[in-house]
Design an enzyme around this catalytic site. Structure first.
Site, mmCIF file in Angstrom:
data_model
loop_
_atom_site.group_PDB
_atom_site.id
_atom_site.type_symbol
_atom_site.label_atom_id
_atom_site.label_comp_id
_atom_site.label_asym_id
_atom_site.label_seq_id
_atom_site.Cartn_x
_atom_site.Cartn_y
_atom_site.Cartn_z
ATOM 1 N N ILE A 1 0.848 -1.193 0.000
ATOM 2 C CA ILE A 1 0.000 0.000 0.000
ATOM 3 C C ILE A 1 0.889 1.250 0.000
ATOM 4 O O ILE A 1 0.578 2.240 -0.666
ATOM 5 C CB ILE A 1 -0.956 -0.033 1.214
ATOM 6 C CG1 ILE A 1 -1.971 -1.191 1.048
ATOM 7 C CG2 ILE A 1 -1.688 1.299 1.370
ATOM 8 C CD1 ILE A 1 -2.845 -1.452 2.273
ATOM 9 N N TYR B 1 -7.537 -12.510 13.035
ATOM 10 C CA TYR B 1 -6.755 -11.261 13.067
ATOM 11 C C TYR B 1 -6.191 -11.051 14.482
ATOM 12 O O TYR B 1 -5.166 -10.425 14.685
ATOM 13 C CB TYR B 1 -7.615 -10.079 12.589
ATOM 14 C CG TYR B 1 -6.801 -8.878 12.138
ATOM 15 C CD1 TYR B 1 -5.988 -8.951 11.006
ATOM 16 C CD2 TYR B 1 -6.852 -7.672 12.834
ATOM 17 C CE1 TYR B 1 -5.248 -7.852 10.585
ATOM 18 C CE2 TYR B 1 -6.119 -6.568 12.419
ATOM 19 C CZ TYR B 1 -5.326 -6.659 11.289
ATOM 20 O OH TYR B 1 -4.594 -5.568 10.880
ATOM 21 N N LYS C 1 -4.707 -2.533 16.209
ATOM 22 C CA LYS C 1 -5.389 -1.547 15.345
ATOM 23 C C LYS C 1 -6.362 -0.688 16.166
ATOM 24 O O LYS C 1 -6.514 0.509 15.884
ATOM 25 C CB LYS C 1 -6.117 -2.234 14.188
ATOM 26 C CG LYS C 1 -5.198 -2.875 13.139
ATOM 27 C CD LYS C 1 -4.211 -1.901 12.523
ATOM 28 C CE LYS C 1 -3.517 -2.479 11.283
ATOM 29 N NZ LYS C 1 -2.388 -1.638 10.812
ATOM 30 N N ILE D 1 -6.749 -6.438 1.016
ATOM 31 C CA ILE D 1 -5.999 -6.377 -0.254
ATOM 32 C C ILE D 1 -4.900 -7.436 -0.194
ATOM 33 O O ILE D 1 -4.254 -7.600 0.845
ATOM 34 C CB ILE D 1 -5.343 -4.982 -0.448
ATOM 35 C CG1 ILE D 1 -6.387 -3.862 -0.376
ATOM 36 C CG2 ILE D 1 -4.584 -4.925 -1.762
ATOM 37 C CD1 ILE D 1 -5.789 -2.448 -0.413
ATOM 38 N N THR E 1 -1.660 -8.213 -0.299
ATOM 39 C CA THR E 1 -0.285 -7.697 -0.235
ATOM 40 C C THR E 1 0.572 -8.739 0.481
ATOM 41 O O THR E 1 0.068 -9.774 0.913
ATOM 42 C CB THR E 1 -0.230 -6.383 0.571
ATOM 43 O OG1 THR E 1 -0.657 -6.660 1.903
ATOM 44 C CG2 THR E 1 -1.115 -5.304 -0.041
HETATM 45 P P1 NAD Z 1 3.175 -4.817 3.262
HETATM 46 O O1 NAD Z 1 3.689 -6.103 3.784
HETATM 47 O O2 NAD Z 1 3.510 -4.454 1.873
HETATM 48 O O3 NAD Z 1 3.567 -3.630 4.238
HETATM 49 C C1 NAD Z 1 3.844 -3.794 5.608
HETATM 50 C C2 NAD Z 1 5.162 -3.120 5.848
HETATM 51 O O4 NAD Z 1 5.487 -3.052 7.229
HETATM 52 C C3 NAD Z 1 6.336 -3.835 5.143
HETATM 53 O O5 NAD Z 1 6.965 -2.929 4.272
HETATM 54 C C4 NAD Z 1 7.252 -4.198 6.300
HETATM 55 O O6 NAD Z 1 8.616 -4.149 5.954
HETATM 56 C C5 NAD Z 1 6.881 -3.084 7.269
HETATM 57 N N1 NAD Z 1 7.388 -3.332 8.621
HETATM 58 C C6 NAD Z 1 7.073 -4.342 9.479
HETATM 59 N N2 NAD Z 1 7.819 -4.248 10.597
HETATM 60 C C7 NAD Z 1 8.617 -3.158 10.453
HETATM 61 C C8 NAD Z 1 9.617 -2.545 11.244
HETATM 62 N N3 NAD Z 1 9.981 -3.057 12.431
HETATM 63 N N4 NAD Z 1 10.234 -1.417 10.782
HETATM 64 C C9 NAD Z 1 9.908 -0.908 9.565
HETATM 65 N N5 NAD Z 1 8.967 -1.447 8.775
HETATM 66 C C10 NAD Z 1 8.335 -2.562 9.198
HETATM 67 O O7 NAD Z 1 1.565 -4.907 3.439
HETATM 68 P P2 NAD Z 1 0.436 -3.785 3.361
HETATM 69 O O8 NAD Z 1 -0.837 -4.533 3.207
HETATM 70 O O9 NAD Z 1 0.791 -2.763 2.338
HETATM 71 O O10 NAD Z 1 0.446 -3.154 4.823
HETATM 72 C C11 NAD Z 1 0.569 -1.763 5.082
HETATM 73 C C12 NAD Z 1 -0.402 -1.325 6.163
HETATM 74 O O11 NAD Z 1 -1.738 -1.454 5.675
HETATM 75 C C13 NAD Z 1 -0.335 -2.141 7.447
HETATM 76 O O12 NAD Z 1 -0.470 -1.258 8.560
HETATM 77 C C14 NAD Z 1 -1.556 -3.025 7.355
HETATM 78 O O13 NAD Z 1 -2.035 -3.399 8.627
HETATM 79 C C15 NAD Z 1 -2.504 -2.069 6.673
HETATM 80 N N6 NAD Z 1 -3.684 -2.685 6.077
HETATM 81 C C16 NAD Z 1 -3.542 -3.702 5.179
HETATM 82 C C17 NAD Z 1 -4.688 -4.290 4.633
HETATM 83 C C18 NAD Z 1 -4.570 -5.451 3.682
HETATM 84 O O14 NAD Z 1 -5.534 -6.198 3.544
HETATM 85 N N7 NAD Z 1 -3.448 -5.634 2.997
HETATM 86 C C19 NAD Z 1 -5.965 -3.820 5.007
HETATM 87 C C20 NAD Z 1 -6.072 -2.766 5.911
HETATM 88 C C21 NAD Z 1 -4.913 -2.213 6.451
HETATM 89 O O1 0WE Z 2 -2.959 -5.813 8.741
HETATM 90 C C1 0WE Z 2 -3.002 -6.829 8.083
HETATM 91 C C2 0WE Z 2 -1.898 -7.847 8.201
HETATM 92 C C3 0WE Z 2 -0.773 -7.409 9.100
HETATM 93 C C4 0WE Z 2 0.239 -8.486 9.397
HETATM 94 C C5 0WE Z 2 0.513 -9.538 8.552
HETATM 95 C C6 0WE Z 2 1.487 -10.479 8.891
HETATM 96 C C7 0WE Z 2 1.797 -11.688 8.035
HETATM 97 C C8 0WE Z 2 3.199 -12.192 8.271
HETATM 98 C C9 0WE Z 2 0.903 -8.395 10.587
HETATM 99 N N1 0WE Z 2 1.835 -9.295 10.955
HETATM 100 C C10 0WE Z 2 2.145 -10.318 10.127
HETATM 101 N N2 0WE Z 2 3.096 -11.222 10.536
HETATM 102 C C11 0WE Z 2 3.599 -12.186 9.728
HETATM 103 O O2 0WE Z 2 4.418 -13.008 10.130
HETATM 104 N N3 0WE Z 2 -4.092 -7.015 7.251
HETATM 105 C C12 0WE Z 2 -5.205 -6.125 7.359
HETATM 106 C C13 0WE Z 2 -4.196 -8.149 6.307
HETATM 107 C C14 0WE Z 2 -4.919 -9.269 6.994
HETATM 108 O O3 0WE Z 2 -4.263 -10.071 7.862
HETATM 109 C C15 0WE Z 2 -5.190 -10.972 8.369
HETATM 110 C C16 0WE Z 2 -6.441 -10.708 7.813
HETATM 111 C C17 0WE Z 2 -6.270 -9.604 6.936
HETATM 112 C C18 0WE Z 2 -7.324 -8.937 6.143
HETATM 113 C C19 0WE Z 2 -5.019 -11.994 9.300
HETATM 114 C C20 0WE Z 2 -6.105 -12.789 9.648
HETATM 115 C C21 0WE Z 2 -7.347 -12.533 9.112
HETATM 116 C C22 0WE Z 2 -7.534 -11.492 8.188
#
Ligand code: NAD
Ligand code: 0WE
Length: 255
Positions: A20, A155, A162, A191, A193
């Site tokens: 994202i 989750y 969160k 999404i 990712t």
């Molecule tokens: P992503 O894996 O591309 O991004 C997560 C990032 O967090 C990675 O770049 C990782 O390197 C970074 N990170 C983790 N620990 C870290 C640390 N100690 N120092 C620096 N960086 C660190 O996945 P994403 O889906 O783009 O996630 C971005 C944000 O969006 C997160 O907060 C996630 O919770 C939120 N989000 C994701 C979704 C989804 O479904 N993908 C939905 C709602 C919110």
């Molecule tokens: O915020 C997230 C995921 C954040 C995340 C993902 C990982 C995977 C790898 C945090 N920590 C870790 N640690 C790891 O080792 N989302 C919103 C995506 C997500 O994650 C889920 C979801 C959704 C949506 C986990 C369970 C159920 C739904």
């Protein structure tokens, strides 16, 4: 058209092209902002730097937000290179994998601590570091998820993080309001990712979310980027402390 020419934005959370953070960086860059893209460690560096090279004028930085020294060093580099910063994007979350499945009641003390430290405390630390550089006011934003409010199976501890993150946004908004720094959260729909990889039921979740949402589809990263661009711009000058949903309307449904 939103014009961010002359503005600088630092974006944390760049891992790969699905991140994202990457979509947000592209949107801010397209609007004319100078972008700093931050990745966690050496392992992410190659892929992140390849992406950053696609944005003329953008620079990559490495920073693990769990490390106070690294945060201090990266902000010293920002101060040196940019002087003033106008927007900060926090797109970071982490919990140990074993705490994102199984019984919630088995959440470990260590998993709880790590999830909150990396996913929530980091927003406070980055806000404290960036505020002195936001000399003309600014916009700070983070990414959250609906599971903060209603149960999403598995989750688990991330949902608590969160919920805390959304409260943190309100307290930061209150604290930084007098400096004309706004702080908001974007609540994105699911999404695919890196952070959603390895979540067994992700395919089913995406389908269920699309079925129920008023728009009957899933969200994509660039749509989250659009909301981030709005929050970075003066169009949102009276919005602070909010959680804005970019979820195709999923959150409004009761049944
Ligand atoms: P992503 O894996 O591309 O991004 C997560 C990032 O967090 C990675 O770049 C990782 O390197 C970074 N990170 C983790 N620990 C870290 C640390 N100690 N120092 C620096 N960086 C660190 O996945 P994403 O889906 O783009 O996630 C971005 C944000 O969006 C997160 O907060 C996630 O919770 C939120 N989000 C994701 C979704 C989804 O479904 N993908 C939905 C709602 C919110
Ligand atoms: O915020 C997230 C995921 C954040 C995340 C993902 C990982 C995977 C790898 C945090 N920590 C870790 N640690 C790891 O080792 N989302 C919103 C995506 C997500 O994650 C889920 C979801 C959704 C949506 C986990 C369970 C159920 C739904």
């Amino acid at each position: 058209m939103i014009d961010l020419a002359g503005k600088t934005a630092v974006v944390f959370g760049l891992a790969n092209k699905r991140s994202i953070a990457w979509a947000i960086a592209q949107k801010l860059h397209a609007a004319g902002a100078t972008v700093a893209g931050c990745y966690q460690n050496e392992r992410m560096k190659l892929e992140a730097e390849d992406l950053i090279r696609e944005l003329p004028g953008a620079t990559g930085f490495q920073c693990d937000v769990a490390n106070d020294q690294e945060v201090e060093t990266v902000f010293a580099a920002f101060r040196e290179k940019y002087g003033k910063i106008d927007a900060l994007v926090h797109a970071i979350a982490y919990a140990p994998a074993e705490d994102l499945r199984g019984e919630f009641i088995n959440t470990s003390r260590e998993g709880f601590r790590i999830a909150h430290e990396v996913s929530v405390y980091s927003l406070i630390a980055l806000s404290r570091a960036v505020a002195p550089l936001m000399t003309e006011g600014g916009s700070i934003m983070t990414l959250t998820y609906y599971a903060a409010e209603k149960v999403v199976p598995n989750y688990n501890v991330m949902a608590l993080a969160k919920a805390s993150l959304e409260a943190t946004v309100r307290y930061l908004a209150w604290n930084l309001g007098p400096k004309n720094i706004r702080v908001n959260a974007i609540s994105a729909g699911p999404i695919k990712t890196l952070a959603a990889r390895g979540i067994g039921s992700m395919g089913d979740m995406l389908k269920a979310a699309a079925d129920r949402a008023p728009l009957h589809r899933n969200v994509d990263q660039l749509e989250v980027g659009g909301a981030a661009l709005f929050l970075a711009s003066d169009l949102s000058s009276a919005i602070t402390g909010e959680t804005i949903y970019v979820d195709c309307g999923y959150n409004i449904m009761g049944f």
